[in-house]
Motif scaffolding. Structure first.
Motif, PDB file in Angstrom:
ATOM      1  N   GLY A  89       0.817  -1.193   0.000  1.00 27.11           N
ATOM      2  CA  GLY A  89       0.000   0.000   0.000  1.00 27.11           C
ATOM      3  C   GLY A  89       0.854   1.248   0.000  1.00 27.11           C
ATOM      4  O   GLY A  89       2.081   1.202  -0.161  1.00 27.11           O
ATOM      5  N   HIS A 105      -2.971   4.367   3.381  1.00 31.86           N
ATOM      6  CA  HIS A 105      -3.540   3.082   3.771  1.00 31.86           C
ATOM      7  C   HIS A 105      -2.564   1.959   3.444  1.00 31.86           C
ATOM      8  O   HIS A 105      -2.037   1.888   2.332  1.00 31.86           O
ATOM      9  CB  HIS A 105      -4.866   2.868   3.011  1.00 31.86           C
ATOM     10  CG  HIS A 105      -5.573   1.603   3.368  1.00 31.86           C
ATOM     11  ND1 HIS A 105      -5.283   0.390   2.783  1.00 31.86           N
ATOM     12  CD2 HIS A 105      -6.566   1.365   4.263  1.00 31.86           C
ATOM     13  CE1 HIS A 105      -6.063  -0.539   3.291  1.00 31.86           C
ATOM     14  NE2 HIS A 105      -6.854   0.024   4.189  1.00 31.86           N
ATOM     15  N   TRP A 106      -2.332   1.080   4.424  1.00 31.22           N
ATOM     16  CA  TRP A 106      -1.409  -0.039   4.227  1.00 31.22           C
ATOM     17  C   TRP A 106      -2.016  -1.320   4.781  1.00 31.22           C
ATOM     18  O   TRP A 106      -2.814  -1.293   5.728  1.00 31.22           O
ATOM     19  CB  TRP A 106      -0.085   0.194   4.946  1.00 31.22           C
ATOM     20  CG  TRP A 106       0.698   1.373   4.497  1.00 31.22           C
ATOM     21  CD1 TRP A 106       1.689   1.414   3.555  1.00 31.22           C
ATOM     22  CD2 TRP A 106       0.585   2.706   5.008  1.00 31.22           C
ATOM     23  NE1 TRP A 106       2.188   2.688   3.441  1.00 31.22           N
ATOM     24  CE2 TRP A 106       1.539   3.499   4.305  1.00 31.22           C
ATOM     25  CE3 TRP A 106      -0.220   3.325   5.972  1.00 31.22           C
ATOM     26  CZ2 TRP A 106       1.689   4.858   4.553  1.00 31.22           C
ATOM     27  CZ3 TRP A 106      -0.065   4.680   6.207  1.00 31.22           C
ATOM     28  CH2 TRP A 106       0.879   5.426   5.503  1.00 31.22           C
ATOM     29  N   GLU A 107      -1.586  -2.440   4.201  1.00 33.71           N
ATOM     30  CA  GLU A 107      -1.854  -3.756   4.757  1.00 33.71           C
ATOM     31  C   GLU A 107      -0.497  -4.351   5.147  1.00 33.71           C
ATOM     32  O   GLU A 107       0.372  -4.526   4.299  1.00 33.71           O
ATOM     33  CB  GLU A 107      -2.548  -4.662   3.745  1.00 33.71           C
ATOM     34  CG  GLU A 107      -3.954  -4.202   3.376  1.00 33.71           C
ATOM     35  CD  GLU A 107      -4.927  -4.245   4.550  1.00 33.71           C
ATOM     36  OE1 GLU A 107      -4.730  -5.106   5.452  1.00 33.71           O
ATOM     37  OE2 GLU A 107      -5.875  -3.446   4.571  1.00 33.71           O
ATOM     38  N   THR A 142      -4.397  -3.768   9.235  1.00 33.90           N
ATOM     39  CA  THR A 142      -4.739  -2.609   8.414  1.00 33.90           C
ATOM     40  C   THR A 142      -4.353  -1.349   9.174  1.00 33.90           C
ATOM     41  O   THR A 142      -4.783  -1.143  10.321  1.00 33.90           O
ATOM     42  CB  THR A 142      -6.241  -2.581   8.104  1.00 33.90           C
ATOM     43  OG1 THR A 142      -6.596  -3.786   7.415  1.00 33.90           O
ATOM     44  CG2 THR A 142      -6.595  -1.380   7.229  1.00 33.90           C
TER      45      THR A 142
END
Length: 311
Positions: free
Chosen positions: A251, A255-257, A271
């Motif tokens: 990401g 926003h990141w995973e 998340t």
């Protein structure tokens, strides 16, 4: 099993991007400027060369000095040097002495950033550090005045109370959380630190544990990974220092995973979102202008079906 409650950490992760997998610390007495490698009594040509050598390698260079008064008569003398690799599975802290800081330019910075200490040992006759963990307190008032106003008294109090391995350091990031502290070899940073908390942290380090109170993350990870690792620790009650690793971050802002792995094989998908602080507040401890500093918010912590995460 899944945990989806939105969670903002009490202390946002340390603002160290990109990640610092290895810290290289050089003793430099005397005054420090805002960019200490080139605005202290260290030869600025050496400082600029060190900055270039470390760029993109995962090695972060900082200057250190003993707590207290800092006379520097610019005479050649032996200086303490440390290197610490902070990635789980290959954590180490080595020390050496040098009277010629330019010797550090002979290091293989790429290898050092990957966790190979042989270049440090061969170049500087270094060896494993056998003393107490290092406690680095940010005190660079030229970078932010509160680092001096709050950091220097903390460093002095720790040293005078018998804590060994205390150093003042040029810059850790997160000035608005002064006094800030980094503890090596594991590389966890702490904000708004008090002497009793630091002593508890050091006790935990000796037992291989992480103290979460005031913890702002492990500097081996970038900011989303720092937030994700701490969130997993909080969710499952895991305090052992070197059993969790950030193995994947996908990401981009905002926003990141993030995938966090346990040494026993478990994995969590976390998340993480970047938000701006509201209402406006100073972005730096000593700043008079209000801003909206970014912070990491953990939105969800999930373990794949069949896992053992309590949620």
């Amino acid at each position: 099993m899944c945990s989806t409650a939105s969670r903002q950490l009490d202390e946002p992760p340390a603002a160290t991007a990109p990640a610092a997998t290895t810290w290289l610390l050089l003793e430099q007495p005397g005054p420090w400027g805002a960019t200490a490698l080139t605005s202290s009594h260290l030869d600025p040509a050496v400082g600029r060369a060190l900055e270039r050598a470390a760029r993109g390698t995962g090695v972060r260079i900082a200057l250190i000095r003993r707590p207290g008064h800092h006379p520097d008569r610019r005479t050649a003398s032996a200086r303490q040097v440390y290197a610490a690799h902070t990635v789980p599975g290959n954590v180490w802290l080595h020390s050496a002495m040098t009277a010629a800081p330019e010797q550090l330019l002979d290091l293989d910075f790429a290898a050092l950033g990957q966790g190979d200490h042989h270049t440090f040992d061969a170049t500087l006759q270094g060896a494993p550090h056998t003393g107490d963990p290092l406690t680095l307190v940010c005190t660079n008032g030229k970078r932010d005045r509160c680092c001096a106003l709050l950091g220097r008294p903390l460093a002095a109090e720790l040293a005078s109370s018998g804590v060994h391995g205390v150093w003042e350091v040029t810059h850790l990031g997160g000035h608005r959380f002064s006094p800030t502290v980094l503890v090596l070899p594991h590389g966890y940073a702490y904000g708004r630190a008090e002497a009793h908390t630091v002593k508890e942290v050091l006790h935990g380090v000796r037992e291989g544990r992480v103290v979460l109170e005031g913890c702002r993350g492990r500097t081996a990870w970038e900011r989303p990974g720092q937030a994700a690792e701490l969130a997993v620790r909080q969710a499952v009650g895991e305090y052992r220092a070197d059993v969790l690793s950030v193995v994947r971050t996908e990401g981009a802002v905002p926003h990141w995973e993030v995938t966090v792995a346990h040494a026993d094989g478990r994995r969590w998908h976390v998340t993480v979102a970047q938000e701006t602080a509201r209402p406006p507040r100073p972005e730096s401890c000593g700043a008079s202008v209000l801003g909206e500093p970014a912070h990491m918010v953990v939105v969800a912590v999930r373990e794949p079906a069949g896992g053992r995460l309590a949620g």
